[in-house]
Motif scaffolding. Structure first.
Motif, PDB file in Angstrom:
ATOM      1  N   ALA A  76       0.837  -1.202   0.000  1.00  0.00           N
ATOM      2  CA  ALA A  76       0.000   0.000   0.000  1.00  0.00           C
ATOM      3  C   ALA A  76       0.874   1.255   0.000  1.00  0.00           C
ATOM      4  O   ALA A  76       0.589   2.222  -0.720  1.00  0.00           O
ATOM      5  CB  ALA A  76      -0.929  -0.003   1.207  1.00  0.00           C
ATOM      6  N   GLU A  77       1.938   1.242   0.794  1.00  0.00           N
ATOM      7  CA  GLU A  77       2.832   2.397   0.839  1.00  0.00           C
ATOM      8  C   GLU A  77       3.531   2.586  -0.503  1.00  0.00           C
ATOM      9  O   GLU A  77       3.659   3.708  -0.994  1.00  0.00           O
ATOM     10  CB  GLU A  77       3.862   2.243   1.959  1.00  0.00           C
ATOM     11  CG  GLU A  77       4.700   3.510   2.151  1.00  0.00           C
ATOM     12  CD  GLU A  77       5.589   3.445   3.381  1.00  0.00           C
ATOM     13  OE1 GLU A  77       6.596   4.175   3.386  1.00  0.00           O
ATOM     14  OE2 GLU A  77       5.282   2.700   4.319  1.00  0.00           O
ATOM     15  N   ASN A 107       2.390   1.661  -3.439  1.00  0.00           N
ATOM     16  CA  ASN A 107       1.391   2.178  -4.376  1.00  0.00           C
ATOM     17  C   ASN A 107       1.117   3.653  -4.137  1.00  0.00           C
ATOM     18  O   ASN A 107       0.967   4.423  -5.090  1.00  0.00           O
ATOM     19  CB  ASN A 107       0.090   1.376  -4.268  1.00  0.00           C
ATOM     20  CG  ASN A 107       0.230  -0.014  -4.828  1.00  0.00           C
ATOM     21  OD1 ASN A 107       1.126  -0.297  -5.616  1.00  0.00           O
ATOM     22  ND2 ASN A 107      -0.652  -0.905  -4.406  1.00  0.00           N
ATOM     23  N   SER A 108       1.042   4.050  -2.872  1.00  0.00           N
ATOM     24  CA  SER A 108       0.819   5.465  -2.546  1.00  0.00           C
ATOM     25  C   SER A 108       1.976   6.323  -3.044  1.00  0.00           C
ATOM     26  O   SER A 108       1.770   7.417  -3.583  1.00  0.00           O
ATOM     27  CB  SER A 108       0.657   5.645  -1.032  1.00  0.00           C
ATOM     28  OG  SER A 108      -0.534   5.037  -0.595  1.00  0.00           O
ATOM     29  N   LYS A 109       3.194   5.818  -2.897  1.00  0.00           N
ATOM     30  CA  LYS A 109       4.360   6.584  -3.363  1.00  0.00           C
ATOM     31  C   LYS A 109       4.380   6.674  -4.887  1.00  0.00           C
ATOM     32  O   LYS A 109       4.718   7.733  -5.441  1.00  0.00           O
ATOM     33  CB  LYS A 109       5.654   5.951  -2.836  1.00  0.00           C
ATOM     34  CG  LYS A 109       5.855   6.200  -1.356  1.00  0.00           C
ATOM     35  CD  LYS A 109       7.147   5.583  -0.846  1.00  0.00           C
ATOM     36  CE  LYS A 109       7.343   5.889   0.623  1.00  0.00           C
ATOM     37  NZ  LYS A 109       8.591   5.329   1.159  1.00  0.00           N
ATOM     38  N   LEU A 160       1.732   6.619  -6.836  1.00  0.00           N
ATOM     39  CA  LEU A 160       0.673   7.568  -7.181  1.00  0.00           C
ATOM     40  C   LEU A 160       1.139   8.991  -6.903  1.00  0.00           C
ATOM     41  O   LEU A 160       0.942   9.893  -7.737  1.00  0.00           O
ATOM     42  CB  LEU A 160      -0.599   7.257  -6.385  1.00  0.00           C
ATOM     43  CG  LEU A 160      -1.763   8.230  -6.580  1.00  0.00           C
ATOM     44  CD1 LEU A 160      -2.189   8.273  -8.044  1.00  0.00           C
ATOM     45  CD2 LEU A 160      -2.928   7.857  -5.671  1.00  0.00           C
ATOM     46  N   ALA A 161       1.775   9.199  -5.769  1.00  0.00           N
ATOM     47  CA  ALA A 161       2.257  10.539  -5.421  1.00  0.00           C
ATOM     48  C   ALA A 161       3.259  11.026  -6.465  1.00  0.00           C
ATOM     49  O   ALA A 161       3.212  12.181  -6.890  1.00  0.00           O
ATOM     50  CB  ALA A 161       2.899  10.521  -4.029  1.00  0.00           C
ATOM     51  N   THR A 214      -3.146  10.632  -0.711  1.00  0.00           N
ATOM     52  CA  THR A 214      -2.418   9.353  -0.657  1.00  0.00           C
ATOM     53  C   THR A 214      -2.247   8.808   0.755  1.00  0.00           C
ATOM     54  O   THR A 214      -1.958   7.623   0.931  1.00  0.00           O
ATOM     55  CB  THR A 214      -1.014   9.495  -1.279  1.00  0.00           C
ATOM     56  OG1 THR A 214      -0.264  10.445  -0.512  1.00  0.00           O
ATOM     57  CG2 THR A 214      -1.096   9.895  -2.735  1.00  0.00           C
ATOM     58  N   GLY A 215      -2.392   9.666   1.759  1.00  0.00           N
ATOM     59  CA  GLY A 215      -2.169   9.218   3.128  1.00  0.00           C
ATOM     60  C   GLY A 215      -0.704   9.267   3.534  1.00  0.00           C
ATOM     61  O   GLY A 215      -0.358   8.906   4.644  1.00  0.00           O
ATOM     62  N   LEU A 216       0.148   9.711   2.616  1.00  0.00           N
ATOM     63  CA  LEU A 216       1.567   9.883   2.941  1.00  0.00           C
ATOM     64  C   LEU A 216       1.740  11.164   3.736  1.00  0.00           C
ATOM     65  O   LEU A 216       0.924  12.084   3.650  1.00  0.00           O
ATOM     66  CB  LEU A 216       2.407   9.950   1.659  1.00  0.00           C
ATOM     67  CG  LEU A 216       2.401   8.701   0.768  1.00  0.00           C
ATOM     68  CD1 LEU A 216       3.118   8.995  -0.543  1.00  0.00           C
ATOM     69  CD2 LEU A 216       3.036   7.527   1.482  1.00  0.00           C
ATOM     70  N   VAL A 254       6.063  12.950   0.786  1.00  0.00           N
ATOM     71  CA  VAL A 254       5.755  13.481  -0.545  1.00  0.00           C
ATOM     72  C   VAL A 254       6.899  14.368  -1.009  1.00  0.00           C
ATOM     73  O   VAL A 254       7.324  14.286  -2.166  1.00  0.00           O
ATOM     74  CB  VAL A 254       4.410  14.230  -0.549  1.00  0.00           C
ATOM     75  CG1 VAL A 254       4.156  14.887  -1.905  1.00  0.00           C
ATOM     76  CG2 VAL A 254       3.261  13.289  -0.193  1.00  0.00           C
TER      77      VAL A 254
END
Length: 105
Positions: A67-68, A70-72, A74-75, A92-94, A99
């Motif tokens: 998940a992390e 994928n978030s990175k 996407l960011a 993203t929740g980061l 970011v």
């Protein structure tokens, strides 16, 4: 039993006493075997539970890492499209620091 019909009462009593003692001995052996089997089953169940807990922990860790990642990813794409770092962090929740570390200097 028919074999007791031709012997005296004292011998019959003695014979029945021996049968009862043998029965009690067999019963105690069966109880001991049952207790040992029960203990072994409990030990096996605990071992299986520990193994399942380890697998679950590993799966949770892998899911969190995925998940992390994928978030990175996407960011990084959103940064390249010009989104604000604050909005990227929000969506993203980061953390904003995470970011910022992805943004080109």
């Amino acid at each position: 039993p028919p074999e007791l019909e031709n012997i005296d009462v004292a011998s019959q009593t003695s014979y029945l006493w021996e049968i009862e003692l043998e029965y009690k001995k067999d019963l105690e052996e069966a109880k001991a075997k049952f207790k040992a089997a029960e203990k072994a089953a409990e030990k096996a169940a605990k071992k299986a539970a520990r193994k399942a807990a380890r697998k679950l922990k590993a799966a949770r860790k892998a899911a969190k890492e995925a998940a992390e990642k994928n978030s990175k990813e996407l960011a990084f794409k959103l940064i390249s499209e010009g989104w604000s770092l604050e909005k990227i962090a929000e969506f993203t929740g980061l953390t904003l620091e995470q970011v910022r570390s992805l943004a080109p200097a």
